[in-house]
Design a protein around this motif. Structure first.
Motif, PDB file in Angstrom:
ATOM      1  N   UNK A   1      -4.989 -11.633 -36.251  1.00  0.00           N
ATOM      2  CA  UNK A   1      -5.871 -12.597 -36.916  1.00  0.00           C
ATOM      3  C   UNK A   1      -5.204 -13.949 -37.099  1.00  0.00           C
ATOM      4  N   UNK A   2      -3.892 -13.943 -37.294  1.00  0.00           N
ATOM      5  CA  UNK A   2      -3.222 -15.208 -37.614  1.00  0.00           C
ATOM      6  C   UNK A   2      -2.156 -15.605 -36.597  1.00  0.00           C
ATOM      7  N   UNK A   3      -1.880 -14.720 -35.650  1.00  0.00           N
ATOM      8  CA  UNK A   3      -0.753 -14.971 -34.738  1.00  0.00           C
ATOM      9  C   UNK A   3      -0.900 -16.267 -33.933  1.00  0.00           C
ATOM     10  N   UNK A   4      -2.065 -16.425 -33.293  1.00  0.00           N
ATOM     11  CA  UNK A   4      -2.266 -17.610 -32.441  1.00  0.00           C
ATOM     12  C   UNK A   4      -2.067 -18.881 -33.247  1.00  0.00           C
ATOM     13  N   UNK A   5      -2.736 -18.879 -34.397  1.00  0.00           N
ATOM     14  CA  UNK A   5      -2.686 -20.058 -35.254  1.00  0.00           C
ATOM     15  C   UNK A   5      -1.242 -20.323 -35.701  1.00  0.00           C
ATOM     16  N   UNK A   6      -0.550 -19.266 -36.058  1.00  0.00           N
ATOM     17  CA  UNK A   6       0.833 -19.400 -36.509  1.00  0.00           C
ATOM     18  C   UNK A   6       1.718 -19.959 -35.404  1.00  0.00           C
ATOM     19  N   UNK A   7       1.497 -19.496 -34.172  1.00  0.00           N
ATOM     20  CA  UNK A   7       2.316 -19.988 -33.065  1.00  0.00           C
ATOM     21  C   UNK A   7       2.043 -21.462 -32.801  1.00  0.00           C
ATOM     22  N   UNK A   8       0.760 -21.843 -32.947  1.00  0.00           N
ATOM     23  CA  UNK A   8       0.425 -23.265 -32.766  1.00  0.00           C
ATOM     24  C   UNK A   8       1.133 -24.119 -33.803  1.00  0.00           C
ATOM     25  N   UNK A   9       1.079 -23.653 -35.050  1.00  0.00           N
ATOM     26  CA  UNK A   9       1.742 -24.407 -36.126  1.00  0.00           C
ATOM     27  C   UNK A   9       3.244 -24.498 -35.848  1.00  0.00           C
ATOM     28  N   UNK A  10       3.814 -23.393 -35.405  1.00  0.00           N
ATOM     29  CA  UNK A  10       5.249 -23.394 -35.100  1.00  0.00           C
ATOM     30  C   UNK A  10       5.557 -24.420 -34.002  1.00  0.00           C
TER      31      UNK A  10
END
Ligand code: SER
Length: 542
Positions: free
Chosen positions: A365-374
């Protein structure tokens, strides 16, 4: 004579041999060590026998043999980076409690290696502890020449205890010489290349621990009431040597698992995907066994390690363009491959599939978004020429997107950044304090809404899921409400629940509550006298 070839044949041959030599076959114990809080997981075959070695209990037998499931996770980030690192493995062992000692254990090890595994005597090398003349003499008596016996110090040849206290002692190991060509270029031909050398020519395959001491809490050694033998032979390590392959991942059972993963992912296990397949295979196998033994992904302790395994495997799965839960399907092959030997896998299969799938969903649920933020964060660091990633940034990835700190650390290291350990710890403590304060405040403001409700029954001791009735829904503003919309935060109270509420130093559970058309994502569970309160937010069914 036909020597065993497959993992299953090697396991059977070993256990049969020791049973024929009056050893009692004892089933593998759980990965969750019983009554030993100093150990996170069962890390060796001897763990279940610690009380027998200590000599404080009546002995049900004086000889035992096992194939023990083990989990060693101290360097789990190395899995995928080397040929032989696994977190989960099976360890074969023969044990003596005040029965045979050095001579007998050395005789068994050599006899089994030559007559039952088919190893050539000339290829077997031995290590003994620095001053263990007695062990050396027994090897010499059996015809191992002095120039194939090396002495190694404490780091290599003194084992134990498992955990803080317990049986330990000097050991003697058996190595197989795989030939000069297996060593690092130029190393295998040097006289200094022998057991203890870092190159791959000599592989240790059997460890005999001569248990003589009991280590107390202060680290002091006292003589054991009776001496004991604890041997350990990594099953896949043996299979690797017998099958003539260079990696444990290329042995028959893990290859079957990997073949199944090829079908599931549509990718081939090849040079550029080796690490990915290995990480996914090892971590899924480890998580499956652990969950079947009742160790559930969580925010602390053992559960946190299992969460790390699942999340790291999920991150690697992305490298094969997999963007949806897949590990729970791989777990299906784990059950198929190992269920006969480890029946808990079959008994708990539905539960373990569900737990893995739910954990994958939660993270995806949050992985893609987290990687983008990273990526954005890294780009801005690059711009300013800084290579030290702030604790507050890695904490944001942890708190908001569920990135285990070790995973962030690994990604950062790959990209040449350093991780701010102290900064991260500081942020974590601040956050914990804040949630304690918020919770106390919140509690006062809606406690009147709980009046008259019948108390929540906790069902999580044996089951991790179930169905329940909603007793009350409380919105973020602490008012009762009929429904929550997507992303709305609130508290859900059920008549019964498997979610554990924070207490006694253990954090509250997280997970998913499926409603008719939506899902309530539980980010924390709190205990308020008779009630278990699921704190979280509403989200869409994926
Ligand atoms: N306890 C020893 C080991 O784990 C031998 O079984 O290597």
């Amino acid at each position: 004579m036909q020597y065993p070839q497959t993992v299953a044949e090697i396991r059977d041959t070993f256990l049969k041999y020791f049973q024929e030599h009056q050893h009692t076959l004892v089933p593998s114990s759980s990965l969750l060590p019983a009554g030993d809080p100093s150990l996170l997981f069962t890390t060796a075959g001897m763990v279940q026998f610690k009380p027998l070695f200590a000599g404080n209990t009546e002995l049900p037998y004086t000889r035992a043999t096992t194939s023990q499931k083990c989990l060693r996770t101290t360097d789990l980030e190395n899995v995928g980076k080397t040929e032989r690192h696994c977190t989960f493995f099976e360890m074969l062992g023969n044990f003596s409690f005040g029965d045979y000692f050095k001579k007998g254990s050395i005789e068994y090890a050599l006899d089994f290696s030559i007559r039952h595994l088919g190893f050539a005597k000339e290829d077997i090398w031995i290590s003994v502890y620095t001053d263990d003349d007695e062990a050396e003499k027994f090897w010499l008596d059996l015809g191992i020449p002095a120039d194939r016996i090396v002495r190694l110090g404490k780091e290599d040849n003194f084992w134990g205890p498992a955990g803080e206290t317990g049986a330990c002692g000097p050991c003697s190991e058996l190595y197989l010489d795989r030939g000069v060509e297996k060593g690092f270029p130029g190393c295998g031909t040097k006289a200094s290349c022998k057991p203890g050398c870092d190159c791959d020519r000599f592989i240790e395959y059997w460890n005999i621990v001569f248990n003589q001491f009991n280590q107390d809490k202060t680290g002091k050694h006292h003589p054991l009431k009776q001496t004991g033998i604890d041997t350990g032979a990594g099953l896949e390590r043996l299979a690797m040597l017998i099958q003539g392959v260079d990696s444990v991942y290329d042995t028959d059972e893990l290859q079957k698992l990997i073949a199944n993963m090829e079908t599931l992912t549509g990718h081939k296990y090849a040079k550029d995907t080796l690490a990915t397949f290995r990480v996914m295979a090892d971590h899924t196998r480890a998580a499956s066994f652990a969950i079947a033994d009742g160790i559930i992904p969580d925010r602390t302790g053992r559960g946190y390690v299992i969460r790390r395994l699942i999340r790291r495997a999920t991150l690697y799965a992305r490298k094969l363009e997999v963007r949806e839960p897949i590990l729970y399907k791989i777990a299906g092959s784990v059950v198929q491959l190992y269920g006969k030997v480890y029946p808990q896998l079959i008994e708990k299969k539905d539960e373990l599939f569900r737990v893995i799938q739910a954990e994958e969903e939660l993270f995806l649920n949050t992985l893609e978004q987290g990687l983008e933020v990273l990526e954005e964060m890294l780009a801005s660091y690059e711009k300013s020429g800084k290579k030290h990633f702030k604790g507050s940034d890695s904490f944001k990835l942890y708190g908001t997107f569920g990135f285990p700190k070790e995973m962030t650390k690994e990604i950062l290291e790959e990209k040449g950044f350093t991780f701010d350990e102290a900064g991260f710890a500081e942020e974590l403590e601040k956050d914990r304090q804040l949630s304690r304060d918020t919770w106390t405040g919140k509690q006062n403001s809606y406690s009147s809404l709980l009046e008259g409700l019948s108390k929540t029954t906790f069902t999580g001791y044996n089951k991790l899921e179930g169905s329940a009735k909603i007793l009350k829904l409380i919105s973020e503003k602490n008012t009762e409400c009929a429904q929550l919309m997507e992303d709305d935060k609130g508290i859900l109270i059920l008549d019964k629940t498997p979610f554990y509420g924070e207490s006694g130093g253990q954090l509250g559970d997280t997970g998913l509550i499926e409603l008719e058309n939506t899902v309530f994502c539980v980010t924390d569970t709190q205990k308020d006298d008779d009630f278990l309160l699921h704190n979280g937010y509403m989200t869409q069914r994926s």
